[in-house]
Design an enzyme around this catalytic site. Structure first.
Site, PDB file in Angstrom:
ATOM      1  NE  ARG A  90     -13.937 -48.507 -31.865  1.00  0.00           N
ATOM      2  CZ  ARG A  90     -14.271 -47.859 -32.989  1.00  0.00           C
ATOM      3  NH1 ARG A  90     -13.375 -47.140 -33.630  1.00  0.00           N
ATOM      4  NH2 ARG A  90     -15.506 -47.932 -33.455  1.00  0.00           N
ATOM      5  CG  HIS A 194     -22.653 -40.968 -28.968  1.00  0.00           C
ATOM      6  ND1 HIS A 194     -21.510 -41.730 -28.889  1.00  0.00           N
ATOM      7  CD2 HIS A 194     -22.435 -40.083 -29.979  1.00  0.00           C
ATOM      8  CE1 HIS A 194     -20.646 -41.330 -29.818  1.00  0.00           C
ATOM      9  NE2 HIS A 194     -21.193 -40.329 -30.480  1.00  0.00           N
ATOM     10  CE1 TYR A 241     -22.316 -44.432 -30.897  1.00  0.00           C
ATOM     11  CE2 TYR A 241     -23.202 -42.639 -32.229  1.00  0.00           C
ATOM     12  CZ  TYR A 241     -22.148 -43.451 -31.854  1.00  0.00           C
ATOM     13  OH  TYR A 241     -20.919 -43.289 -32.447  1.00  0.00           O
TER      14      TYR A 241
END
Length: 417
Positions: A90, A194, A241
């Site tokens: 990540r 998102h 988002y």
């Protein structure tokens, strides 16, 4: 009723356990199995999970295993909350795209594509093993990027529904601002995972969104990290988002000035695991709230209950479009309110969307199709096409460089690279 959680060694799992314990009348579990290859984390998380159940008087049995096939055997539903490559991967997703001046994020842009490429093959292997053990089991996917992963599962014929906590987070925030209970708040939530907008907020059937924005617009905008003027002009509440789209360059500048979110989460996780090892701890610690994923447990309990108890109630989920948004193909996965029961999720009708929203939805849907193609078949050209199609990239030079960077940082996870 038996439930299995793949990725059960996550530091976030105690939040889920707390929800199962508090809402046992909604989802009466007899057995819960936590599954994770990280045996050391699993032992810590599993021990705390048992103590949480014991403290709250839940009669269900909790066990844990690193054996996926044994863990899912006989399960009525399997929750997926895994992260291929962990926080290290990540961290890469959130950093190397910044070198090109593109947003670094784990679910959208180049970083989101990298996560999809790593994740889809693993999830499909898990789902196939679940199907061999129990073909009637439901798969509830919370693994990001939820839209692409859910599309992969549904395309392969799995009994799956995708879940995100954005909608329930908005519901809880709006209820608090309006001074009503969450159960009174109904959202007209539409878009892709998102990439959504709240086009109406109904309390007892009345749309109070105009009043919400007039009286609490500053608080709403602050939560979104967007200008109040934008929210007022849109007349809707965009998902936070959408900052990555509406304020891309500003976000890139912000991300370059501070540590990645992955680095922050890794530090939090280290502290949490130390806490979980304390055998006197029998509730989720306050620090867990900083880990992210607020209200996931409530959403997961409600969705799983609807699927297994055939309630036919309305949940905001990710599922096949099937004509709901007429400008998208039927096999696109959208995030909208749906009627959920024993046969799955059936999207409810959606009012025609304004071009400001439908255009971006169509663009990102095209990217998601190309991203899934790249995840299933591999190949540098497919990765390049997906990046070129993404509205946050869309330039040849950027797509070329990001393709090279993505492959360089993910070779250990991509068998074809």
């Amino acid at each position: 009723m038996k439930l299995a959680v793949v990725g059960g060694g996550s530091t976030y799992t105690p939040e889920l356990i707390d929800g199962f314990a508090r809402l046992r009348d909604v989802l009466p579990l007899a057995e819960l199995v936590l599954i994770d290859p990280a045996a050391d984390r699993l032992e810590l998380v599993g021990g705390l999970a048992r103590r949480i159940f014991a403290k709250q008087g839940h009669p269900g049995r909790i066990s844990w295993t690193s054996d996926l096939d044994a863990g899912v055997d006989g399960a009525d539903a399997v929750l997926l909350q895994l992260r291929v490559g962990g926080q290290a991967a990540r961290n890469q997703d959130e950093t190397w795209p910044l070198e090109c001046g593109c947003v670094g994020q784990e679910t959208t842009g180049a970083g989101g594509l990298a996560k999809a490429l790593r994740t889809v093959p693993v999830v499909l292997d898990i789902a196939e093993r679940v199907r061999r053990r129990n073909p009637d089991a439901w798969i509830v996917d919370f693994t990001n990027p939820v839209g692409i992963v859910t599309r992969a599962l549904l395309t392969e014929g799995h009994r799956a529904v995708g879940l995100c906590n954005v909608a329930i987070g908005f519901q809880r925030k709006f209820a608090r601002l309006l001074g009503v209970t969450p159960e009174q708040v109904e959202l007209e939530h539409v878009g892709l995972n998102h990439l959504t907008w709240e086009r109406a907020v109904r309390v007892d059937g009345e749309d109070v969104l105009p009043r919400l924005l007039a009286e609490h617009g500053d608080a709403v905008a602050e939560d979104l990290h967007m200008p109040r003027s934008l929210v007022d002009r849109l007349g809707v509440v965009p998902s936070y988002y959408l900052r990555y789209y509406y304020q891309h360059d500003e976000v890139v500048r912000e991300l370059r000035r501070k540590p990645s979110r992955a680095a922050e989460v890794a530090a939090i996780e280290k502290q949490l695991l130390e806490m979980y090892g304390d055998e006197s701890l029998d509730e989720k610690p306050e620090l867990l709230a900083k880990r992210g994923g607020a209200f996931y447990s409530e959403a997961a309990v409600a969705l799983t209950s609807s699927l297994l108890r055939d309630t036919g109630d309305t949940q905001i989920v990710n599922t096949f479009n099937n004509g709901t948004l007429p400008f998208l193909p039927d096999d696109a996965v959208i995030e909208v309110p749906a009627m959920v029961g024993a046969t799955g999720a059936r999207p409810l009708p959606v009012r025609p969307l304004e071009p400001l929203f439908s255009g971006l939805i169509a663009n990102v849907t095209a990217y998601e199709r190309l991203a899934l193609d790249a995840a299933l078949k591999g190949g540098r050209d497919r990765v390049f096409q997906a990046l070129l199609a993404h509205p946050l990239i869309g330039q040849i030079a950027y797509a070329e460089q990001l393709t090279d960077d993505l492959l360089a940082h993910n070779r250990e996870h991509l068998t074809w690279a």
